[in-house]
Design a protein around this motif. Structure first.
Motif, PDB file in Angstrom:
ATOM      1  N   GLY A  38       0.803  -1.210   0.000  1.00 47.54           N
ATOM      2  CA  GLY A  38       0.000   0.000   0.000  1.00 47.54           C
ATOM      3  C   GLY A  38       0.842   1.269   0.000  1.00 47.54           C
ATOM      4  N   LEU A  39       2.121   1.120   0.312  1.00 44.93           N
ATOM      5  CA  LEU A  39       3.008   2.285   0.402  1.00 44.93           C
ATOM      6  C   LEU A  39       4.307   1.985  -0.336  1.00 44.93           C
ATOM      7  CD1 LEU A  39       3.550   5.112   1.643  1.00 44.93           C
ATOM      8  CD2 LEU A  39       4.523   3.913   3.628  1.00 44.93           C
ATOM      9  N   VAL A  40       4.676   2.868  -1.222  1.00 39.11           N
ATOM     10  CA  VAL A  40       5.912   2.735  -1.988  1.00 39.11           C
ATOM     11  C   VAL A  40       6.673   4.059  -1.895  1.00 39.11           C
ATOM     12  CG1 VAL A  40       6.922   2.191  -4.238  1.00 39.11           C
ATOM     13  CG2 VAL A  40       4.751   1.147  -3.575  1.00 39.11           C
ATOM     14  N   LYS A  41       7.974   3.962  -1.770  1.00 42.67           N
ATOM     15  CA  LYS A  41       8.787   5.186  -1.682  1.00 42.67           C
ATOM     16  C   LYS A  41       9.062   5.731  -3.088  1.00 42.67           C
ATOM     17  CE  LYS A  41      11.270   4.517   2.669  1.00 42.67           C
ATOM     18  NZ  LYS A  41      10.238   3.683   3.276  1.00 42.67           N
ATOM     19  N   PRO A  42       9.200   7.035  -3.183  1.00 40.36           N
ATOM     20  CA  PRO A  42       9.563   7.631  -4.485  1.00 40.36           C
ATOM     21  C   PRO A  42      10.828   7.018  -5.046  1.00 40.36           C
ATOM     22  CG  PRO A  42       8.898   9.326  -2.938  1.00 40.36           C
ATOM     23  CD  PRO A  42       8.968   8.050  -2.153  1.00 40.36           C
ATOM     24  N   SER A  43      10.845   6.851  -6.355  1.00 40.24           N
ATOM     25  CA  SER A  43      11.935   6.277  -7.159  1.00 40.24           C
ATOM     26  C   SER A  43      11.950   4.751  -7.144  1.00 40.24           C
ATOM     27  CB  SER A  43      13.314   6.798  -6.740  1.00 40.24           C
ATOM     28  OG  SER A  43      13.796   6.128  -5.593  1.00 40.24           O
ATOM     29  N   GLN A  44      11.146   4.143  -6.275  1.00 44.03           N
ATOM     30  CA  GLN A  44      11.103   2.688  -6.231  1.00 44.03           C
ATOM     31  C   GLN A  44      10.141   2.140  -7.294  1.00 44.03           C
ATOM     32  OE1 GLN A  44      10.309   1.493  -2.155  1.00 44.03           O
ATOM     33  NE2 GLN A  44      12.470   1.676  -1.614  1.00 44.03           N
ATOM     34  N   THR A  45      10.057   0.819  -7.356  1.00 46.95           N
ATOM     35  CA  THR A  45       9.172   0.141  -8.305  1.00 46.95           C
ATOM     36  C   THR A  45       7.911  -0.338  -7.596  1.00 46.95           C
ATOM     37  OG1 THR A  45      10.990  -0.585  -9.717  1.00 46.95           O
ATOM     38  CG2 THR A  45       8.927  -1.815  -9.877  1.00 46.95           C
ATOM     39  N   LEU A  46       6.789   0.012  -8.183  1.00 47.14           N
ATOM     40  CA  LEU A  46       5.495  -0.451  -7.686  1.00 47.14           C
ATOM     41  C   LEU A  46       5.172  -1.780  -8.371  1.00 47.14           C
ATOM     42  CD1 LEU A  46       2.255   1.747  -7.683  1.00 47.14           C
ATOM     43  CD2 LEU A  46       2.247  -0.581  -8.496  1.00 47.14           C
ATOM     44  N   SER A  47       4.856  -2.783  -7.585  1.00 48.87           N
ATOM     45  CA  SER A  47       4.487  -4.081  -8.142  1.00 48.87           C
ATOM     46  C   SER A  47       3.151  -4.525  -7.565  1.00 48.87           C
ATOM     47  CB  SER A  47       5.557  -5.125  -7.834  1.00 48.87           C
ATOM     48  OG  SER A  47       6.761  -4.842  -8.497  1.00 48.87           O
ATOM     49  N   LEU A  48       2.212  -4.790  -8.445  1.00 48.96           N
ATOM     50  CA  LEU A  48       0.896  -5.267  -8.038  1.00 48.96           C
ATOM     51  C   LEU A  48       0.554  -6.548  -8.789  1.00 48.96           C
ATOM     52  CD1 LEU A  48      -1.141  -1.930  -8.103  1.00 48.96           C
ATOM     53  CD2 LEU A  48      -0.245  -3.108  -6.089  1.00 48.96           C
ATOM     54  N   GLY A 101      -2.572  -0.183 -19.228  1.00 46.13           N
ATOM     55  CA  GLY A 101      -2.071  -1.182 -20.140  1.00 46.13           C
ATOM     56  C   GLY A 101      -2.873  -2.460 -20.030  1.00 46.13           C
ATOM     57  N   ALA A 102      -2.529  -3.404 -20.917  1.00 47.18           N
ATOM     58  CA  ALA A 102      -3.263  -4.660 -20.953  1.00 47.18           C
ATOM     59  C   ALA A 102      -2.362  -5.786 -21.423  1.00 47.18           C
ATOM     60  CB  ALA A 102      -4.473  -4.544 -21.881  1.00 47.18           C
ATOM     61  N   ILE A 103      -2.761  -6.994 -21.063  1.00 48.29           N
ATOM     62  CA  ILE A 103      -2.102  -8.194 -21.553  1.00 48.29           C
ATOM     63  C   ILE A 103      -3.176  -9.113 -22.107  1.00 48.29           C
ATOM     64  CG2 ILE A 103      -2.114  -9.342 -19.286  1.00 48.29           C
ATOM     65  CD1 ILE A 103       0.682 -10.508 -20.099  1.00 48.29           C
ATOM     66  N   THR A 126       6.277   1.151 -17.549  1.00 42.57           N
ATOM     67  CA  THR A 126       5.280   0.137 -17.226  1.00 42.57           C
ATOM     68  C   THR A 126       5.607  -1.207 -17.850  1.00 42.57           C
ATOM     69  OG1 THR A 126       3.612   1.903 -17.223  1.00 42.57           O
ATOM     70  CG2 THR A 126       2.804  -0.355 -17.230  1.00 42.57           C
ATOM     71  N   SER A 127       5.369  -2.254 -17.078  1.00 41.58           N
ATOM     72  CA  SER A 127       5.515  -3.610 -17.581  1.00 41.58           C
ATOM     73  C   SER A 127       4.390  -4.476 -17.015  1.00 41.58           C
ATOM     74  CB  SER A 127       6.865  -4.189 -17.175  1.00 41.58           C
ATOM     75  OG  SER A 127       6.994  -5.529 -17.612  1.00 41.58           O
ATOM     76  N   ILE A 128       3.725  -5.193 -17.891  1.00 43.58           N
ATOM     77  CA  ILE A 128       2.684  -6.129 -17.476  1.00 43.58           C
ATOM     78  C   ILE A 128       3.122  -7.522 -17.892  1.00 43.58           C
ATOM     79  CG2 ILE A 128       0.270  -6.807 -17.714  1.00 43.58           C
ATOM     80  CD1 ILE A 128      -0.386  -3.882 -18.299  1.00 43.58           C
ATOM     81  N   SER A 129       3.044  -8.442 -16.962  1.00 42.20           N
ATOM     82  CA  SER A 129       3.436  -9.818 -17.233  1.00 42.20           C
ATOM     83  C   SER A 129       2.412 -10.757 -16.622  1.00 42.20           C
ATOM     84  CB  SER A 129       4.829 -10.095 -16.669  1.00 42.20           C
ATOM     85  OG  SER A 129       4.852  -9.879 -15.271  1.00 42.20           O
ATOM     86  N   ASN A 132      -2.398 -18.277 -12.515  1.00 44.27           N
ATOM     87  CA  ASN A 132      -3.546 -17.524 -13.024  1.00 44.27           C
ATOM     88  C   ASN A 132      -3.529 -16.080 -12.507  1.00 44.27           C
ATOM     89  OD1 ASN A 132      -5.579 -18.023 -14.956  1.00 44.27           O
ATOM     90  ND2 ASN A 132      -7.169 -17.956 -13.385  1.00 44.27           N
ATOM     91  N   GLN A 133      -2.366 -15.470 -12.625  1.00 43.82           N
ATOM     92  CA  GLN A 133      -2.163 -14.106 -12.151  1.00 43.82           C
ATOM     93  C   GLN A 133      -1.507 -13.259 -13.247  1.00 43.82           C
ATOM     94  OE1 GLN A 133       0.455 -14.846  -8.812  1.00 43.82           O
ATOM     95  NE2 GLN A 133      -1.256 -14.884  -7.348  1.00 43.82           N
ATOM     96  N   PHE A 134      -1.775 -11.963 -13.212  1.00 48.03           N
ATOM     97  CA  PHE A 134      -0.996 -11.049 -14.029  1.00 48.03           C
ATOM     98  C   PHE A 134      -0.550  -9.894 -13.149  1.00 48.03           C
ATOM     99  CE2 PHE A 134      -4.235  -7.758 -15.145  1.00 48.03           C
ATOM    100  CZ  PHE A 134      -5.399  -8.433 -14.781  1.00 48.03           C
ATOM    101  N   THR A 135       0.582  -9.303 -13.538  1.00 42.74           N
ATOM    102  CA  THR A 135       1.291  -8.379 -12.662  1.00 42.74           C
ATOM    103  C   THR A 135       1.575  -7.061 -13.362  1.00 42.74           C
ATOM    104  OG1 THR A 135       2.317 -10.228 -11.503  1.00 42.74           O
ATOM    105  CG2 THR A 135       3.383  -8.099 -11.282  1.00 42.74           C
ATOM    106  N   LEU A 136       1.486  -6.008 -12.593  1.00 42.81           N
ATOM    107  CA  LEU A 136       1.863  -4.672 -13.060  1.00 42.81           C
ATOM    108  C   LEU A 136       3.124  -4.233 -12.346  1.00 42.81           C
ATOM    109  CD1 LEU A 136       1.131  -1.879 -14.454  1.00 42.81           C
ATOM    110  CD2 LEU A 136       0.066  -1.295 -12.249  1.00 42.81           C
ATOM    111  N   GLN A 137       4.086  -3.752 -13.099  1.00 43.48           N
ATOM    112  CA  GLN A 137       5.256  -3.100 -12.507  1.00 43.48           C
ATOM    113  C   GLN A 137       5.337  -1.682 -13.062  1.00 43.48           C
ATOM    114  OE1 GLN A 137       8.760  -5.634 -13.066  1.00 43.48           O
ATOM    115  NE2 GLN A 137       8.578  -6.146 -10.902  1.00 43.48           N
ATOM    116  N   LEU A 138       5.498  -0.721 -12.168  1.00 41.15           N
ATOM    117  CA  LEU A 138       5.639   0.684 -12.556  1.00 41.15           C
ATOM    118  C   LEU A 138       6.940   1.194 -11.948  1.00 41.15           C
ATOM    119  CD1 LEU A 138       4.244   3.082 -13.983  1.00 41.15           C
ATOM    120  CD2 LEU A 138       3.208   3.654 -11.776  1.00 41.15           C
ATOM    121  N   LEU A 139       7.847   1.573 -12.802  1.00 43.57           N
ATOM    122  CA  LEU A 139       9.182   1.968 -12.356  1.00 43.57           C
ATOM    123  C   LEU A 139       9.230   3.432 -11.933  1.00 43.57           C
ATOM    124  CD1 LEU A 139      11.233   0.377 -15.290  1.00 43.57           C
ATOM    125  CD2 LEU A 139      10.496  -0.712 -13.174  1.00 43.57           C
ATOM    126  N   SER A 140      10.194   3.719 -11.102  1.00 37.68           N
ATOM    127  CA  SER A 140      10.535   5.108 -10.743  1.00 37.68           C
ATOM    128  C   SER A 140       9.304   5.919 -10.367  1.00 37.68           C
ATOM    129  CB  SER A 140      11.264   5.779 -11.929  1.00 37.68           C
ATOM    130  OG  SER A 140      12.402   5.055 -12.291  1.00 37.68           O
TER     131      SER A 140
END
Length: 123
Positions: A9-19, A48-50, A66-69, A75-83
């Motif tokens: 629920g909390l991410v520091k600035p410049s880090q990567t958000l992963s959901l 985005g979408a996969i 952004t990266s979606i995998s 049976n999961q898909f993941t969002l990564q948002l950099l910086s």
């Protein structure tokens, strides 16, 4: 189909958000799977979408970060948002659709939504 977002629920600035979006009642090897967010006081933003085959599509302004995998075994898909910056603070949703929908945020365009997860970017 039911979707459930999970992640910090909390991410520091410049880090990567992963959901992660966990899907039940259907397979991610069928249909299309999107990430959408809503910053406080603003409208929904498609990120985005996969697809069922693993192809990915991104909002042009977010593409560089952004990266979606997917993990078909879970049976999961993941969002990564950099910086990330505080401007990335939002409620993040995953959504499912039977057709490839790029850029759309109208809720009834999608067949299913997760309940959303709040992500705050702050030091």
């Amino acid at each position: 189909v039911q979707l459930q977002e999970s992640g910090p629920g909390l991410v520091k600035p410049s880090q990567t958000l992963s959901l992660t979006c966990t899907v039940s009642g259907g397979s991610i090897t069928t249909n299309y799977w999107s990430w959408i967010r809503q910053p406080p006081g603003k409208g929904l933003e498609w990120m985005g979408a996969i697809t069922y085959s693993g192809s990915t599509y991104y909002k042009p302004s977010l593409k560089s970060r952004t990266s979606i995998s997917r993990d078909t075994s879970k049976n999961q898909f993941t969002l990564q948002l950099l910086s990330v910056t505080p401007e990335d603070t939002a409620v993040y949703y995953c959504a499912a659709s039977k057709a490839l929908i790029l850029g759309q945020t109208t809720k009834n365009t999608y067949d299913s939504w997760g309940q959303g997860t709040q992500v705050t970017v702050s030091s």
